[in-house]
Write an enzyme that holds these catalytic residues in place. Structure first.
Site, mmCIF file in Angstrom:
data_model
loop_
_atom_site.group_PDB
_atom_site.id
_atom_site.type_symbol
_atom_site.label_atom_id
_atom_site.label_comp_id
_atom_site.label_asym_id
_atom_site.label_seq_id
_atom_site.Cartn_x
_atom_site.Cartn_y
_atom_site.Cartn_z
ATOM 1 N N LYS A 205 -3.332 -38.012 57.872
ATOM 2 C CA LYS A 205 -3.267 -39.188 57.003
ATOM 3 C C LYS A 205 -2.404 -40.271 57.657
ATOM 4 O O LYS A 205 -2.771 -41.428 57.709
ATOM 5 C CB LYS A 205 -2.685 -38.771 55.646
ATOM 6 C CG LYS A 205 -2.633 -39.879 54.630
ATOM 7 C CD LYS A 205 -2.175 -39.352 53.281
ATOM 8 C CE LYS A 205 -2.077 -40.468 52.264
ATOM 9 N NZ LYS A 205 -1.575 -40.007 50.970
ATOM 10 N N GLU A 211 3.323 -32.472 65.205
ATOM 11 C CA GLU A 211 2.520 -31.341 65.665
ATOM 12 C C GLU A 211 1.090 -31.781 65.992
ATOM 13 O O GLU A 211 0.523 -31.418 67.031
ATOM 14 C CB GLU A 211 2.441 -30.259 64.566
ATOM 15 C CG GLU A 211 3.763 -29.611 64.211
ATOM 16 C CD GLU A 211 4.443 -30.271 63.032
ATOM 17 O OE1 GLU A 211 4.410 -31.528 62.924
ATOM 18 O OE2 GLU A 211 5.030 -29.547 62.213
ATOM 19 N N GLY A 269 -2.280 -35.572 50.794
ATOM 20 C CA GLY A 269 -2.765 -34.688 51.852
ATOM 21 C C GLY A 269 -3.293 -33.369 51.306
ATOM 22 O O GLY A 269 -4.371 -32.902 51.680
ATOM 23 N N ARG A 270 -2.555 -32.762 50.389
ATOM 24 C CA ARG A 270 -2.951 -31.433 49.886
ATOM 25 C C ARG A 270 -4.081 -31.506 48.863
ATOM 26 O O ARG A 270 -4.500 -30.485 48.344
ATOM 27 C CB ARG A 270 -1.726 -30.713 49.318
ATOM 28 C CG ARG A 270 -0.954 -31.480 48.281
ATOM 29 C CD ARG A 270 0.397 -30.833 47.986
ATOM 30 N NE ARG A 270 1.209 -31.659 47.102
ATOM 31 C CZ ARG A 270 2.001 -32.639 47.491
ATOM 32 N NH1 ARG A 270 2.081 -32.952 48.780
ATOM 33 N NH2 ARG A 270 2.716 -33.336 46.618
ATOM 34 N N GLU A 355 4.514 -27.540 47.352
ATOM 35 C CA GLU A 355 4.801 -28.904 47.818
ATOM 36 C C GLU A 355 4.656 -29.888 46.650
ATOM 37 O O GLU A 355 5.347 -30.902 46.590
ATOM 38 C CB GLU A 355 3.875 -29.291 48.973
ATOM 39 C CG GLU A 355 4.313 -30.555 49.688
ATOM 40 C CD GLU A 355 3.621 -30.763 51.032
ATOM 41 O OE1 GLU A 355 4.117 -30.298 52.069
ATOM 42 O OE2 GLU A 355 2.554 -31.415 51.039
ATOM 43 N N HIS A 386 -1.881 -1.612 50.050
ATOM 44 C CA HIS A 386 -1.302 -0.661 51.001
ATOM 45 C C HIS A 386 -0.065 -1.230 51.674
ATOM 46 O O HIS A 386 0.403 -0.670 52.662
ATOM 47 C CB HIS A 386 -2.365 -0.272 52.030
ATOM 48 C CG HIS A 386 -3.545 0.398 51.380
ATOM 49 N ND1 HIS A 386 -3.603 1.755 51.148
ATOM 50 C CD2 HIS A 386 -4.681 -0.122 50.846
ATOM 51 C CE1 HIS A 386 -4.735 2.048 50.535
ATOM 52 N NE2 HIS A 386 -5.412 0.920 50.331
ATOM 53 N N LYS A 513 12.023 -32.724 59.306
ATOM 54 C CA LYS A 513 11.265 -33.446 60.341
ATOM 55 C C LYS A 513 12.190 -34.385 61.111
ATOM 56 O O LYS A 513 12.144 -34.463 62.339
ATOM 57 C CB LYS A 513 10.155 -34.281 59.700
ATOM 58 C CG LYS A 513 8.957 -33.501 59.200
ATOM 59 C CD LYS A 513 7.881 -34.490 58.749
ATOM 60 C CE LYS A 513 6.774 -33.803 57.979
ATOM 61 N NZ LYS A 513 5.794 -34.732 57.440
HETATM 62 O O1 F6P Z 1 4.456 -31.439 55.496
HETATM 63 C C1 F6P Z 1 4.366 -32.660 54.894
HETATM 64 C C2 F6P Z 1 3.042 -33.317 55.027
HETATM 65 O O2 F6P Z 1 3.244 -34.679 54.808
HETATM 66 C C3 F6P Z 1 1.987 -32.772 54.073
HETATM 67 O O3 F6P Z 1 2.109 -33.270 52.806
HETATM 68 C C4 F6P Z 1 0.747 -33.194 54.767
HETATM 69 O O4 F6P Z 1 -0.380 -32.542 54.254
HETATM 70 C C5 F6P Z 1 1.091 -32.828 56.188
HETATM 71 O O5 F6P Z 1 2.459 -33.168 56.317
HETATM 72 C C6 F6P Z 1 0.276 -33.509 57.256
HETATM 73 O O6 F6P Z 1 0.411 -34.898 57.186
HETATM 74 P P1 F6P Z 1 -0.602 -35.847 57.942
HETATM 75 O O7 F6P Z 1 -1.954 -35.647 57.343
HETATM 76 O O8 F6P Z 1 -0.080 -37.226 57.727
HETATM 77 O O9 F6P Z 1 -0.599 -35.470 59.401
#
Ligand code: F6P
Length: 550
Positions: A205, A211, A269-270, A355, A386, A513
Site C-alpha cells: 500500500k 521488507e 492493508g488487512r 492488529e 497431537h 520499524k
Molecule cells: O505491519 C504494519 C503494516 O502496515 C500492515 O498493516 C500492513 O498490512 C503491512 O504493514 C504492509 O504494509 P504495505 O502494504 O504498505 O507494504
C-alpha cells in the site's frame, strides 16, 4: 457513559458470577432448546455457539449491550463511508471492493463502485494475458511462475486464500509468496525458478515497507542478471507489476502505469484481499473464482447490514468473544480449522484481529476500561490434537476455540473426510463434556486393579467446560471462503464498536520499524557506539558483529 458502568455490562458481570460454578453439561441439561437458540445459519454457513458457557440471559444481555453501544447506527456509518477510521480520518470501505454492478458505496458523495469495477476489469485482462500466455517475458517466453512480494495484509490474505482454494487451482501458473526480509525466504524460492518465465507482483500500500522493497530489489537484480541485454525499463514492463496506493512511487521505481493496480487509501492493508491485492488468488483459481469469493463476501456484507441482532452472525460471534474475554477472563482465542487447506487461517486472523483490536485507548484517546482483542493463535486439526490439545483438555486454563470444518472434502480420499469430521466433533464434545471422576472410575474399573485405579484416577479426569464455537461450511469454495473471511472482518468491527476503539489504524507497529531503521547501521560498518541503544541490545549486536564472518 463508561462502558463498564452500563447497566447491561454490570448485569453481565453478575450473570458471569452466577454461572461461575455451572458446567456446560448442566447448561445443556437445563435447557432442551439450547441448541435451537444458540445456532445460526446464513450465507451457507452454520454457526453453533451452544457449547459456549453462555446462558440465554447472558446472550440477551450481550445483545442489550450492543444496543446500548448504538451498534446498528455504527454499522450504518461504516457502510455509509463515514470516517470510522477516526485517527486517520478515513472511511473503511473494503465492502466496496466486493460490490456488484448496481451497488453504491460513497466517499464524500462520490460513488466508488465504478472505479472498483473498472479496476477489476483491468485485473481480469491481466490474468487472461498471463494465463493465456500472451504476456511474454523479456526473452519472449510465457510466464509460468508469479511471486507475490508483500508482507502483512499484502501477503497473509492472498497467501491464505491461494492455499485454501488449492483444490480449485487452474493448471499453468504457480503462485508463490515471499514476505520475510530473511534472505532464506526469497533466495530459496529463486533457486527453484526460471527468471525467463517469472513475474513478480510487488504488493505494498505504502510502497515503502522495508521488507517488501528489499525483496523486490533483490528479485529484480536476479531477473536483471538473467537478462543482461534487457534494459531495466523493459525488464520491469515484462516481469513486474505492482499493487499500491502510491502510483507515483511505483512510477519512480520504473513501472509503467499499465503495470500498476490500484490500492485505495480507504482500504486497510488487512482488509485488502478483495482488491487487486488478491491478484495471486485470481491467477491461481481464475478470475471467475476470485469473483465468486467476492460474491461470498458480499453476501455476508448484506447479511451483516440487514439481519437483526438476534440472527446476525458477525454480531453474535463478537458478542461471544466479548463474553469470553471480558466476563469469563479468557486471554486467548484458538482458531482450529479441521481443514488442511485452511491451515493459514489462524495466521491471517492474527493480523485481522490483533492488529485491528489490540488497542488500549478508545476513539477519544481515553484508556479502555476493559481488555480488548484476545491473543489469537491456532493451527489445523487433526495435527493440533497431537501437540497442544493436552493443555486444552487438562491444563486448567480457559481457552475458547473456534472449530471450522466443511461438510464435504476439497481433496476427497475414501474415508478420510469422515475421520476428519469425527475428530473435530469429538474434540469439541470432549472439551465441553469432560470426564468426571465417576466416569473415569467406571472406565478404569473395567480393566484395572483397585490399586491402579487410585493411582490413575486423578490423571484420567477431564474438567471439560471448555467453550467452543463450531463453524460449518458445506464445502471450501471461493464463495464460502469469501463469506467466512467477511464474517471475521465484521466480527472485528462489532467488537471494536462495543469497546469504543478504532479497528482501522495500527500505530503500534511503528515504533519497532523506526528502531529497526535506526539500528541497521550498527549491523554494518557504523561504529556501534554511534548508535543509540540499550546495553542489552548493544550486547546482542556486538555478538552478531563478532560472528558476522564464519
Ligand atoms: O505491519 C504494519 C503494516 O502496515 C500492515 O498493516 C500492513 O498490512 C503491512 O504493514 C504492509 O504494509 P504495505 O502494504 O504498505 O507494504
Amino acid at each position: 457513559m463508561t462502558l463498564t458502568r452500563l447497566p447491561s455490562w454490570r448485569a453481565l458481570a453478575g450473570e458471569a458470577e452466577a454461572l461461575a460454578g455451572v458446567h456446560l453439561r448442566e447448561l445443556f441439561g437445563r435447557d432442551p432448546d439450547r441448541v435451537a437458540a444458540m445456532h445460526l445459519c446464513a450465507c451457507e454457513l452454520l454457526v453453533d455457539f451452544s457449547k459456549q458457557r453462555l446462558s440465554r440471559l447472558a446472550l440477551d444481555l450481550l445483545r442489550a449491550l450492543a444496543g446500548e453501544r448504538a451498534l446498528p447506527a455504527r454499522i450504518a456509518e461504516l457502510f455509509a463511508g463515514e470516517l470510522v477510521n477516526s485517527t486517520e480520518r478515513r472511511p473503511a470501505l473494503h465492502m466496496a471492493l466486493r460490490a456488484a454492478t448496481g451497488d453504491v458505496y460513497r466517499r464524500e458523495g462520490r460513488d466508488l463502485v465504478p472505479e472498483v469495477l473498472a479496476e477489476r476489469q483491468k485485473l481480469r485482462g491481466f490474468c487472461a494475458a498471463i494465463q493465456g500466455g500472451s504476456w511474454r517475458g523479456a526473452g519472449g517466453e510465457a510466464i509460468s511462475d508469479v511471486i507475490n512480494i508483500g508482507i502483512g495484509g499484502s501477503d497473509l490474505g492472498p497467501r491464505m486464500a491461494v492455499q485454501a482454494l488449492a483444490a480449485q487451482a487452474q493448471p499453468g501458473i504457480a503462485v508463490h509468496f515471499v514476505s520475510n526480509v530473511d534472505g532464506a525466504d526469497l533466495a530459496s524460492l529463486l533457486a527453484r525458478l526460471d527468471p525467463a518465465r517469472t513475474l513478480i507482483v510487488v504488493v505494498s500500500k505504502t510502497f515503502t515497507t522495508q521488507e517488501t522493497m528489499a525483496n523486490a530489489a533483490s528479485a529484480l537484480a536476479w531477473l536483471a542478471a538473467a537478462h543482461p541485454r534487457a534494459s531495466r525499463a523493459d525488464l520491469l514492463a515484462r516481469h513486474c507489476v505492482a499493487v499500491t496506493a502510491k502510483p507515483d512511487a511505483a512510477a519512480r521505481f520504473g513501472l509503467p502505469p499499465a503495470n500498476c493496480f490500484a490500492f485505495w487509501d480507504w482500504v486497510g492493508g488487512r482488509y485488502s484481499l478483495w482488491s487487486s491485492v488478491g491478484v495471486g488468488v485470481a491467477l491461481a483459481v481464475g478470475m471467475d473464482g476470485f469473483e465468486q469469493m467476492l460474491a461470498g463476501a458480499r453476501a455476508m456484507d448484506q447479511h451483516f447490514r440487514a439481519a437483526p441482532l438476534t440472527e446476525n452472525l458477525p454480531i453474535t460471534l463478537a458478542l461471544v468473544d466479548l463474553w469470553n474475554g471480558n466476563f469469563l477472563g479468557a486471554e486467548t482465542h484458538a482458531i482450529v480449522p479441521y481443514s488442511r487447506s485452511l491451515a493459514l487461517l489462524p495466521a491471517y486472523l492474527q493480523q485481522l484481529e490483533m492488529e485491528s483490536n489490540g488497542k488500549s485507548v478508545d476513539r477519544a484517546g481515553h484508556p479502555v476500561a476493559c481488555r480488548t482483542a484476545a491473543i489469537v493463535w491456532g493451527s489445523a486439526g487433526t495435527d493440533a490434537q497431537h501437540s497442544y490439545f493436552q493443555l486444552l483438555h487438562q491444563g486448567g486454563r480457559l481457552v475458547p476455540i473456534d472449530f471450522i470444518a466443511c461438510a464435504r472434502a476439497d481433496f476427497p480420499l475414501d474415508t478420510h473426510h469422515a475421520m476428519l469430521l469425527a475428530n473435530c466433533f469429538a474434540q469439541s464434545e470432549a472439551l465441553m463434556r469432560g470426564r468426571n471422576e465417576a466416569e473415569a472410575r467406571a472406565e478404569l474399573e473395567a480393566a484395572t486393579s483397585p490399586a491402579d485405579i487410585a493411582r490413575l484416577l486423578p490423571h484420567k479426569v477431564f474438567a471439560g467446560n471448555q467453550p467452543s464455537t463450531t463453524l460449518l461450511l458445506p464445502a471450501l469454495t471461493p464463495r464460502t471462503l469469501g463469506a467466512l473471511i467477511a464474517l471475521y472482518e465484521h466480527k472485528v468491527f462489532v467488537a471494536a464498536t462495543i469497546w469504543g476503539i478504532n479497528p482501522f489504524d495500527q500505530f503500534g507497529v511503528e515504533l519497532g520499524k523506526q528502531l529497526a531503521d535506526a539500528l541497521l547501521p550498527a549491523l554494518g560498518a557504523a561504529a556501534i557506539e554511534a548508535v543509540e541503544m540499550s546495553p542489552s541490545t548493544r550486547l546482542l549486536i556486538g555478538y552478531c558483529r563478532d560472528h558476522a564472518k564464519a
